[in-house]
Design a protein around this motif. Structure first.
Motif, PDB file in Angstrom:
ATOM      1  N   LYS A   1       4.014  44.972  33.639  1.00 38.57           N
ATOM      2  CA  LYS A   1       5.193  45.775  33.393  1.00 38.57           C
ATOM      3  C   LYS A   1       6.286  45.721  34.812  1.00 38.57           C
ATOM      4  CE  LYS A   1       8.133  49.669  31.610  1.00 38.57           C
ATOM      5  NZ  LYS A   1       7.803  50.318  30.636  1.00 38.57           N
ATOM      6  N   TYR A   2       5.287  46.189  36.103  1.00 38.01           N
ATOM      7  CA  TYR A   2       5.603  46.428  37.165  1.00 38.01           C
ATOM      8  C   TYR A   2       6.381  45.113  38.018  1.00 38.01           C
ATOM      9  CZ  TYR A   2       5.726  47.678  42.435  1.00 38.01           C
ATOM     10  OH  TYR A   2       5.568  47.484  43.557  1.00 38.01           O
ATOM     11  N   LEU A   3       5.095  43.664  37.440  1.00 41.04           N
ATOM     12  CA  LEU A   3       5.444  42.922  38.381  1.00 41.04           C
ATOM     13  C   LEU A   3       6.456  42.233  37.617  1.00 41.04           C
ATOM     14  CD1 LEU A   3       2.305  41.412  38.801  1.00 41.04           C
ATOM     15  CD2 LEU A   3       3.251  42.208  40.539  1.00 41.04           C
ATOM     16  N   ARG A   4       6.843  42.328  36.378  1.00 43.13           N
ATOM     17  CA  ARG A   4       7.766  41.398  35.601  1.00 43.13           C
ATOM     18  C   ARG A   4       8.483  42.160  36.197  1.00 43.13           C
ATOM     19  NH1 ARG A   4      11.140  43.637  31.758  1.00 43.13           N
ATOM     20  NH2 ARG A   4       9.561  45.118  31.283  1.00 43.13           N
ATOM     21  N   THR A   5       8.949  43.743  36.221  1.00 44.90           N
ATOM     22  CA  THR A   5      10.395  44.390  36.635  1.00 44.90           C
ATOM     23  C   THR A   5      10.521  44.231  37.806  1.00 44.90           C
ATOM     24  OG1 THR A   5       9.033  46.568  37.054  1.00 44.90           O
ATOM     25  CG2 THR A   5      10.217  46.029  34.522  1.00 44.90           C
TER      26      THR A   5
ATOM     27  N   LYS B   1      10.337  41.858  39.537  1.00 45.37           N
ATOM     28  CA  LYS B   1      10.747  40.390  39.615  1.00 45.37           C
ATOM     29  C   LYS B   1      12.142  40.411  39.340  1.00 45.37           C
ATOM     30  CE  LYS B   1       6.209  38.673  40.286  1.00 45.37           C
ATOM     31  NZ  LYS B   1       5.961  37.619  41.562  1.00 45.37           N
ATOM     32  N   GLY B   2      12.782  41.450  38.611  1.00 46.22           N
ATOM     33  CA  GLY B   2      13.914  41.242  37.263  1.00 46.22           C
ATOM     34  C   GLY B   2      13.923  40.541  36.403  1.00 46.22           C
ATOM     35  N   LEU B   3      13.130  40.163  35.839  1.00 48.39           N
ATOM     36  CA  LEU B   3      12.416  39.584  34.646  1.00 48.39           C
ATOM     37  C   LEU B   3      12.709  40.518  32.974  1.00 48.39           C
ATOM     38  CD1 LEU B   3       9.431  37.207  35.317  1.00 48.39           C
ATOM     39  CD2 LEU B   3      11.819  36.574  34.832  1.00 48.39           C
ATOM     40  N   LYS B   4      13.012  39.177  32.159  1.00 49.34           N
ATOM     41  CA  LYS B   4      12.845  40.640  30.996  1.00 49.34           C
ATOM     42  C   LYS B   4      11.867  40.597  30.058  1.00 49.34           C
ATOM     43  CE  LYS B   4      18.472  41.143  31.087  1.00 49.34           C
ATOM     44  NZ  LYS B   4      19.125  40.677  30.602  1.00 49.34           N
ATOM     45  N   GLN B   5      11.506  40.687  29.013  1.00 56.10           N
ATOM     46  CA  GLN B   5      10.681  40.859  28.441  1.00 56.10           C
ATOM     47  C   GLN B   5      10.134  38.899  27.791  1.00 56.10           C
ATOM     48  OE1 GLN B   5       9.392  43.778  25.830  1.00 56.10           O
ATOM     49  NE2 GLN B   5       8.373  45.350  27.698  1.00 56.10           N
ATOM     50  N   ASP B   6      11.609  39.073  27.187  1.00 57.08           N
ATOM     51  CA  ASP B   6      11.680  37.585  26.264  1.00 57.08           C
ATOM     52  C   ASP B   6      11.797  36.890  27.786  1.00 57.08           C
ATOM     53  OD1 ASP B   6      14.385  38.829  27.834  1.00 57.08           O
ATOM     54  OD2 ASP B   6      15.500  36.866  26.007  1.00 57.08           O
ATOM     55  N   GLU B   7      12.480  37.297  28.748  1.00 58.94           N
ATOM     56  CA  GLU B   7      12.164  35.755  29.688  1.00 58.94           C
ATOM     57  C   GLU B   7      10.818  35.598  30.771  1.00 58.94           C
ATOM     58  OE1 GLU B   7      16.023  36.481  32.404  1.00 58.94           O
ATOM     59  OE2 GLU B   7      14.719  37.755  33.051  1.00 58.94           O
TER      60      GLU B   7
ATOM     61  N   ALA C   1       8.419  36.404  28.610  1.00 58.59           N
ATOM     62  CA  ALA C   1       7.559  35.544  27.046  1.00 58.59           C
ATOM     63  C   ALA C   1       7.616  34.352  27.385  1.00 58.59           C
ATOM     64  CB  ALA C   1       8.550  35.914  25.907  1.00 58.59           C
ATOM     65  N   GLU C   2       8.891  33.883  27.714  1.00 53.86           N
ATOM     66  CA  GLU C   2       8.875  32.245  27.491  1.00 53.86           C
ATOM     67  C   GLU C   2       8.083  31.586  28.642  1.00 53.86           C
ATOM     68  OE1 GLU C   2      12.657  29.269  28.177  1.00 53.86           O
ATOM     69  OE2 GLU C   2      13.113  31.040  27.099  1.00 53.86           O
ATOM     70  N   LEU C   3       8.180  32.060  29.897  1.00 54.16           N
ATOM     71  CA  LEU C   3       7.397  31.837  31.072  1.00 54.16           C
ATOM     72  C   LEU C   3       5.882  31.806  30.925  1.00 54.16           C
ATOM     73  CD1 LEU C   3       9.530  33.175  34.101  1.00 54.16           C
ATOM     74  CD2 LEU C   3       9.157  31.090  33.540  1.00 54.16           C
ATOM     75  N   SER C   4       5.193  32.372  29.772  1.00 54.30           N
ATOM     76  CA  SER C   4       4.109  32.512  29.831  1.00 54.30           C
ATOM     77  C   SER C   4       3.647  31.599  28.380  1.00 54.30           C
ATOM     78  CB  SER C   4       3.332  33.923  30.053  1.00 54.30           C
ATOM     79  OG  SER C   4       4.052  34.938  28.361  1.00 54.30           O
ATOM     80  N   ASP C   5       4.476  31.502  27.575  1.00 51.49           N
ATOM     81  CA  ASP C   5       4.636  30.737  26.361  1.00 51.49           C
ATOM     82  C   ASP C   5       3.881  31.989  24.760  1.00 51.49           C
ATOM     83  OD1 ASP C   5       4.992  28.916  24.494  1.00 51.49           O
ATOM     84  OD2 ASP C   5       2.895  28.162  24.494  1.00 51.49           O
ATOM     85  N   LEU C   6       4.878  33.012  25.541  1.00 54.01           N
ATOM     86  CA  LEU C   6       3.809  34.473  24.596  1.00 54.01           C
ATOM     87  C   LEU C   6       5.160  34.315  22.925  1.00 54.01           C
ATOM     88  CD1 LEU C   6       1.248  36.131  26.929  1.00 54.01           C
ATOM     89  CD2 LEU C   6       0.573  34.534  25.021  1.00 54.01           C
ATOM     90  N   ASP C   7       4.913  35.846  22.961  1.00 59.44           N
ATOM     91  CA  ASP C   7       5.907  36.219  22.033  1.00 59.44           C
ATOM     92  C   ASP C   7       6.302  37.686  22.905  1.00 59.44           C
ATOM     93  OD1 ASP C   7       6.414  38.549  19.612  1.00 59.44           O
ATOM     94  OD2 ASP C   7       7.282  36.297  18.672  1.00 59.44           O
ATOM     95  N   THR C   8       7.419  37.764  22.318  1.00 63.11           N
ATOM     96  CA  THR C   8       7.919  38.758  23.005  1.00 63.11           C
ATOM     97  C   THR C   8       7.197  40.608  22.846  1.00 63.11           C
ATOM     98  OG1 THR C   8      10.394  37.644  23.523  1.00 63.11           O
ATOM     99  CG2 THR C   8      10.603  39.672  23.486  1.00 63.11           C
TER     100      THR C   8
ATOM    101  N   GLU D   1      -4.659  35.514  31.875  1.00 60.85           N
ATOM    102  CA  GLU D   1      -4.022  34.831  32.661  1.00 60.85           C
ATOM    103  C   GLU D   1      -2.842  33.803  32.723  1.00 60.85           C
ATOM    104  OE1 GLU D   1      -7.486  32.445  31.925  1.00 60.85           O
ATOM    105  OE2 GLU D   1      -8.853  32.970  33.314  1.00 60.85           O
ATOM    106  N   LYS D   2      -2.269  33.789  31.027  1.00 61.88           N
ATOM    107  CA  LYS D   2      -1.251  33.722  30.879  1.00 61.88           C
ATOM    108  C   LYS D   2       0.130  34.070  31.620  1.00 61.88           C
ATOM    109  CE  LYS D   2      -1.803  30.801  26.881  1.00 61.88           C
ATOM    110  NZ  LYS D   2      -1.111  30.669  25.395  1.00 61.88           N
ATOM    111  N   LEU D   3       0.203  35.800  31.697  1.00 57.65           N
ATOM    112  CA  LEU D   3       0.731  36.514  32.246  1.00 57.65           C
ATOM    113  C   LEU D   3       0.806  36.497  33.784  1.00 57.65           C
ATOM    114  CD1 LEU D   3       0.253  39.473  29.679  1.00 57.65           C
ATOM    115  CD2 LEU D   3       2.762  38.307  30.083  1.00 57.65           C
ATOM    116  N   ILE D   4      -0.166  36.530  34.704  1.00 59.60           N
ATOM    117  CA  ILE D   4      -1.056  36.287  36.202  1.00 59.60           C
ATOM    118  C   ILE D   4      -0.052  34.924  36.387  1.00 59.60           C
ATOM    119  CG2 ILE D   4      -2.793  36.279  37.666  1.00 59.60           C
ATOM    120  CD1 ILE D   4      -4.157  38.241  35.890  1.00 59.60           C
TER     121      ILE D   4
END
Length: 103
Positions: A30-34, A36-42, A44-51, A70-73
């Motif tokens: 969550k820290y890295l996502r925020t 980097k200015g990413l929303k959860q759906d963004e 999710a798309e980058l990691s090929d996971l569901d929001t 590993e996908k999220l990293i």
């Protein structure tokens, strides 16, 4: 009877360590996502996971698979070394900044 108590204490230690690791991973994602200015759906798309999966992970999902981490990293542009070599803030100013970045 004493041996059973010892096993119970070991189980508690293992459960506590697993919980701490899961919380650490959830907070780090969550820290890295925020940061980097990413929303959860963004993410999710980058990691090929569901929001919804991203949301559950960030809220300490109990069943977190290594492949998912590993996908999220990778989606966050991190390496395993940089992802796990993070020191949780210890002073009140660092904690305030972290808390503000997560909300």
């Amino acid at each position: 009877m004493q041996q059973k108590t010892l096993y119970s204490k070991i189980e508690v230690i293992i459960l506590n360590d697993n919980l701490r690791l899961r919380v650490y991973i959830s907070q780090r994602i969550k820290y890295l996502r925020t940061k980097k200015g990413l929303k959860q759906d963004e993410l999710a798309e980058l990691s090929d996971l569901d929001t919804k999966h991203i949301s559950r992970i960030e809220n300490n999902a109990p069943n977190l698979e290594l492949e998912t981490v590993e996908k999220l990293i990778d989606a966050l542009g991190e390496t395993n070394a940089t992802f796990f070599n993070w020191k949780f803030p210890t002073n009140s100013e660092e904690l305030r900044k972290l808390n503000n970045s997560l909300h």
